[in-house]
Design an enzyme around this catalytic site. Structure first.
Site, short mmCIF file in Angstrom:
data_model
loop_
_atom_site.label_atom_id
_atom_site.label_comp_id
_atom_site.label_asym_id
_atom_site.label_seq_id
_atom_site.Cartn_x
_atom_site.Cartn_y
_atom_site.Cartn_z
N CYS A 5 13.94 -42.51 -22.11
CA CYS A 5 13.08 -42.95 -20.77
C CYS A 5 12.97 -44.39 -20.70
O CYS A 5 12.06 -44.45 -22.24
CB CYS A 5 12.47 -42.45 -19.89
N ASP B 293 16.12 -37.82 -23.52
CA ASP B 293 16.76 -37.20 -22.23
C ASP B 293 18.43 -36.99 -22.55
O ASP B 293 18.46 -37.43 -23.73
CB ASP B 293 17.13 -38.48 -20.68
#
Length: 154
Positions: free
Chosen positions: A52, A59
């Site tokens: 992120c 992620d």
């Protein structure tokens, strides 16, 4: 039987360190063996990771790349290393997904390419990103990507 020319490759068959960024990653290609034949190639990366850009937290995504080659095929080891390079890369889901597809298109100039990036939830909301170069070829078998809509535990 057609033979694939691998003479220009720098990573296949060699010890290759994982690139630290997508910009550093070297995507390689080999000549397509069946020029003039339309067929689809699929790569599935069920454990893709990036960061992120705001929090630095990881992620995760299940990525499916489908393409109809023209003159070139992407060399799979270089693709794996390219995808691995996103592990330390901070970008939003949409940016990662489209960057991957466009980099492959720039390398191969395929007849058609699509990416389905099925991201796992961040903040309770999964984000799926889809991009393609144009209409799906009518005469090529393109199966469903087979990734169901995120349902959590239910």
């Amino acid at each position: 039987m057609a033979h694939t020319d691998t003479s220009g490759l720098t990573q296949l068959g060699a010890q290759t360190a994982a690139p630290q960024s997508p910009e550093e990653a070297v995507l390689e290609r080999v000549p397509a063996s069946h020029k003039g034949a339309d067929y689809m190639v699929r790569f599935t990366a069920p454990e893709f990771t990036s960061l992120c850009p705001m929090t630095g937290q990881p992620d995760f995504a299940h990525i499916v790349i489908d393409y109809v080659p023209d003159q070139w095929l992407v060399e799979s080891k270089s693709l794996k290393l390219f995808l691995t390079s996103f592990r330390n890369h901070g970008a939003f889901h949409e940016t990662c997904s489209v960057e991957i597809a466009k980099r492959i298109v720039d390398l191969l100039d395929p007849k058609w390419l699509r990416i389905g990036a099925y991201w796992y939830p961040r903040g309770g909301i999964p984000i799926d990103v889809f991009w393609q170069t144009g209409p799906q070829p009518a005469h090529v078998w393109v199966p469903d990507q087979g990734v169901p809509t995120y349902r959590g535990r239910g």
